[in-house]
Scaffold this active site. Structure first.
Site, PDB file in Angstrom:
ATOM      1  N   PRO A 124       0.779  -1.243   0.000  1.00  8.55           N
ATOM      2  CG  PRO A 124       0.021  -0.928   2.187  1.00  8.55           C
ATOM      3  CD  PRO A 124       0.755  -1.907   1.302  1.00  8.55           C
ATOM      4  CB  CYS A 125       3.198   2.759  -2.393  1.00  5.12           C
ATOM      5  SG  CYS A 125       2.387   2.414  -3.952  1.00  5.12           S
TER       6      CYS A 125
END
Length: 158
Positions: A125-126
């Site tokens: 989850p950047c």
């Protein structure tokens, strides 16, 4: 390498991987321009589990993914991506916080570059990484997608 394109509430998503795990999850803003290598083989069944988990995520029923991942990158990038996976759904961290988390506090710019090279959006989850000032900054897939994902997670926690 196998691939499959699934629908999402925002853009189609290209999934690619092999027996080692998922290697790519890419938003296709223009599916017609997608360049699929000739040696990749379409395989819907191979991606059934990840497709089901993504559907559950988008509908607010899943907050943590359980998918075998096999991203390709440097050891530094992999350490950043691992730290990203520790950010809970609905929360954010700054690039500096991630740099401290991987015990390299001055590497916040390098963390940003590793974020930009993340091949497995959403699951790694950047999109949960923001600027030190709290503003949305760079996202390889586009700030519109980053904003969509953060709002989706915020709404799904209510």
């Amino acid at each position: 390498m196998y691939y499959h394109i699934i629908k999402s509430p925002i853009y189609p998503i290209l999934l690619a991987g092999d027996e080692k795990g998922l290697k790519h999850l890419i938003f296709l803003k223009d599916e017609r321009k997608a360049k699929i290598p000739n040696d990749w083989v379409e395989n819907k069944d191979f991606f059934r589990e990840v497709s089901n988990q993504l559907e559950a995520y988008f509908s607010g029923k899943l907050k943590t993914f359980d998918v075998k991942l096999a991203p390709q990158g440097t050891e530094f990038q992999k350490s950043v991506w691992k730290a990203l996976c520790e950010i809970p759904c609905g929360e954010t961290r700054t690039y500096g916080e991630i740099a401290k988390r991987i015990q390299n506090p001055k590497a916040y710019r390098a963390v940003g570059l590793a974020n930009n090279r993340n091949p497995i959006a959403i699951i790694v989850p950047c999109h949960r990484v923001i600027g030190a000032n709290g503003k949305l900054t760079g996202y390889a897939s586009g700030l519109d997608i980053k904003e969509f994902l953060l709002k989706l997670e915020e709404n799904n926690l209510k």
